[in-house]
Design an enzyme around this catalytic site. Structure first.
Site, PDB file in Angstrom:
ATOM      1  N   LYS A  10       0.858  -1.208   0.000  1.00 53.45           N
ATOM      2  CA  LYS A  10       0.000   0.000   0.000  1.00 53.45           C
ATOM      3  C   LYS A  10       0.883   1.243   0.000  1.00 53.45           C
ATOM      4  CE  LYS A  10       0.431   1.770   4.207  1.00 53.45           C
ATOM      5  NZ  LYS A  10       1.471   2.089   4.717  1.00 53.45           N
ATOM      6  N   VAL A  23      11.872  -4.682   3.347  1.00 53.23           N
ATOM      7  CA  VAL A  23      11.354  -4.839   4.715  1.00 53.23           C
ATOM      8  C   VAL A  23      11.426  -3.499   5.457  1.00 53.23           C
ATOM      9  CG1 VAL A  23      11.831  -6.046   6.891  1.00 53.23           C
ATOM     10  CG2 VAL A  23      12.066  -7.255   4.719  1.00 53.23           C
ATOM     11  N   ALA A  24      10.450  -3.249   6.334  1.00 54.76           N
ATOM     12  CA  ALA A  24      10.403  -2.019   7.148  1.00 54.76           C
ATOM     13  C   ALA A  24      10.550  -0.786   6.262  1.00 54.76           C
ATOM     14  CB  ALA A  24      11.482  -2.049   8.240  1.00 54.76           C
ATOM     15  N   GLY A  26       7.644   1.234   4.831  1.00 59.33           N
ATOM     16  CA  GLY A  26       6.564   2.227   4.701  1.00 59.33           C
ATOM     17  C   GLY A  26       5.522   1.910   3.658  1.00 59.33           C
ATOM     18  N   GLY A  69       3.807  -1.083   3.891  1.00 61.10           N
ATOM     19  CA  GLY A  69       2.932  -2.085   4.516  1.00 61.10           C
ATOM     20  C   GLY A  69       3.234  -3.513   4.113  1.00 61.10           C
ATOM     21  N   GLY A  70       4.484  -3.823   3.801  1.00 58.06           N
ATOM     22  CA  GLY A  70       4.810  -5.181   3.350  1.00 58.06           C
ATOM     23  C   GLY A  70       4.428  -6.246   4.363  1.00 58.06           C
ATOM     24  N   SER A 125       2.345  -5.976   6.858  1.00 59.78           N
ATOM     25  CA  SER A 125       0.885  -5.960   7.047  1.00 59.78           C
ATOM     26  C   SER A 125       0.193  -6.667   5.889  1.00 59.78           C
ATOM     27  CB  SER A 125       0.380  -4.512   7.121  1.00 59.78           C
ATOM     28  OG  SER A 125       1.076  -3.806   8.117  1.00 59.78           O
ATOM     29  N   ASP A 144      -2.139  -1.251  10.071  1.00 62.48           N
ATOM     30  CA  ASP A 144      -2.238  -1.246   8.601  1.00 62.48           C
ATOM     31  C   ASP A 144      -2.842  -2.533   8.042  1.00 62.48           C
ATOM     32  OD1 ASP A 144      -1.309   1.236   7.992  1.00 62.48           O
ATOM     33  OD2 ASP A 144       0.711   0.599   7.443  1.00 62.48           O
TER      34      ASP A 144
HETATM   35  O1  C5P Z   1       0.100  -1.211  14.565  1.00 55.37           O
HETATM   36  P1  C5P Z   1       1.538  -1.394  14.173  1.00 55.37           P
HETATM   37  O2  C5P Z   1       2.198  -2.502  14.957  1.00 55.37           O
HETATM   38  O3  C5P Z   1       1.770  -1.512  12.728  1.00 55.37           O
HETATM   39  O4  C5P Z   1       2.259  -0.060  14.608  1.00 55.37           O
HETATM   40  C1  C5P Z   1       3.641   0.024  14.842  1.00 55.37           C
HETATM   41  C2  C5P Z   1       3.910   1.228  15.731  1.00 55.37           C
HETATM   42  O5  C5P Z   1       3.682   2.428  14.998  1.00 55.37           O
HETATM   43  C3  C5P Z   1       3.040   1.340  16.954  1.00 55.37           C
HETATM   44  O6  C5P Z   1       3.580   0.632  18.037  1.00 55.37           O
HETATM   45  C4  C5P Z   1       3.020   2.824  17.217  1.00 55.37           C
HETATM   46  O7  C5P Z   1       4.211   3.192  17.876  1.00 55.37           O
HETATM   47  C5  C5P Z   1       3.100   3.418  15.818  1.00 55.37           C
HETATM   48  N1  C5P Z   1       1.783   3.795  15.269  1.00 55.37           N
HETATM   49  C6  C5P Z   1       1.154   4.911  15.762  1.00 55.37           C
HETATM   50  N2  C5P Z   1      -0.064   5.263  15.254  1.00 55.37           N
HETATM   51  C7  C5P Z   1      -0.634   4.545  14.273  1.00 55.37           C
HETATM   52  C8  C5P Z   1      -0.002   3.399  13.743  1.00 55.37           C
HETATM   53  C9  C5P Z   1       1.228   3.051  14.277  1.00 55.37           C
HETATM   54  O8  C5P Z   1       1.662   5.591  16.657  1.00 55.37           O
HETATM   55  N3  C5P Z   1      -1.817   4.919  13.789  1.00 55.37           N
END
Ligand code: C5P
Length: 290
Positions: free
Chosen positions: A13, A99-100, A102, A104-105, A107, A140
């Site tokens: 994405k 990887v890592a 941005g 959403g790989g 996810s 995501d």
């Molecule tokens: O949900 P996910 O594990 O992908 O998010 C990774 C980190 O990104 C969260 O632990 C949080 O620190 C940050 N995050 C956030 N607000 C969001 C999505 C992610 O602060 N809407």
């Protein structure tokens, strides 16, 4: 290796803009974003097996741990638990996306796992339950379950219809530096942005790019502080002929360029400096995007 029966794509994405509009008490940020799926994807395959096992292959497979914390195996476990399945599965993840980065790989891989194993195990959980499982795996994952262009609200989980999107060309470029999402959110400072106003449709890529130029990715500045290579990628994209807009996606470091069409985007793909990763192609909206 058991026979692999089923395949599912895990498309990346891209956030065409991303405003941080607030912060929850638990530290998660509230977003307003427009996400699209231009076509770059990982690939996930599965076959029947007595227990859960994951093999990771592909150009970015080396950078990824195939252990129990991998999002694919976490998704498989929560799906099995919630649906009372005791069977296992042999999973192979062909990791083609950085990887890592941005887009959403991870996810997308988790969402593809929920879809693929629902088929392999012949289970059909209600949509609401699948959405809940998806959100438990990451903010995501719900948009990746939807797999189509959508406006993201809440922490990324509240999806609403995107404007009708024109055909356009998209070029994704990653400098080969992993950027960790929590760190980027933590580094962000300053006031929150407002929600964006978007029209119901855009007639063409140039109009869309003009409107998007007035918006921002609020994570771009903190990501630039953590990973200056993002600035190099943005400068390179902006210098390419036909690039209508260049911006970072998600928490970076992948950036995208918007072009008039897929041909214009692909034309610059050959010029990407090594060792950067790049993908270029055409985006066509699917009817009923939501
Ligand atoms: O949900 P996910 O594990 O992908 O998010 C990774 C980190 O990104 C969260 O632990 C949080 O620190 C940050 N995050 C956030 N607000 C969001 C999505 C992610 O602060 N809407």
């Amino acid at each position: 290796m058991p026979q692999l029966l089923l395949t599912e794509l895990a498309p990346a994405k891209v956030n065409l803009f991303l405003h941080i509009v607030g912060r929850r008490a638990d530290g998660y940020h509230l977003l307003d974003s427009l996400a699209v799926f231009p076509g770059a994807a990982d690939r996930l395959m599965a076959g029947h097996a007595p227990s859960l096992a994951l093999t990771v292959t592909g150009p970015f497979g080396d950078g990824l741990d195939a252990g129990p914390d991998n999002l694919v195996l976490r998704a498989a476990r929560v799906l099995a638990e919630r649906s009372g399945v005791t069977a296992g599965a042999a999973l192979v993840l062909d990791k083609r996306l950085p990887v890592a980065s941005g887009i959403g790989g991870g996810s997308a891989d988790a969402a593809a796992t929920l879809r693929l194993l629902s088929r392999l195990w012949s289970i059909s959980l209600p949509d609401g339950v699948l959405r809940e499982l998806a959100l438990g795996l990451g903010a995501d994952v719900p948009i990746c379950m939807a797999g189509q262009a959508a406006r993201m609200g809440g922490v990324g989980d509240q999806l609403s219809p995107a404007p009708a999107l024109p055909p356009f060309g998209a070029m994704l470029v990653n400098p080969g530096v992993a950027v960790f999402t929590p760190e980027v959110f933590r580094t962000r400072t300053g006031p929150f942005s407002g929600k964006a106003f978007l029209p119901r449709s855009w007639p063409d890529a140039a109009n869309m790019a003009r409107d998007l130029s007035a918006l921002a990715n609020d994570l771009e500045a903190p990501a630039l502080r953590l990973c200056p290579a993002v600035g190099d990628v943005l400068a390179w994209l902006r210098a390419q002929p036909g690039c209508l807009l260049a911006r970072m996606s998600g928490s970076g470091a992948t950036c995208f360029g918007v072009f008039r069409d897929g041909r214009a985007a692909s034309a610059v793909a050959d010029r990407v400096p090594l060792p950067w990763w790049a993908w270029g192609g055409g985006f066509t909206d699917r009817p009923g995007s939501a």
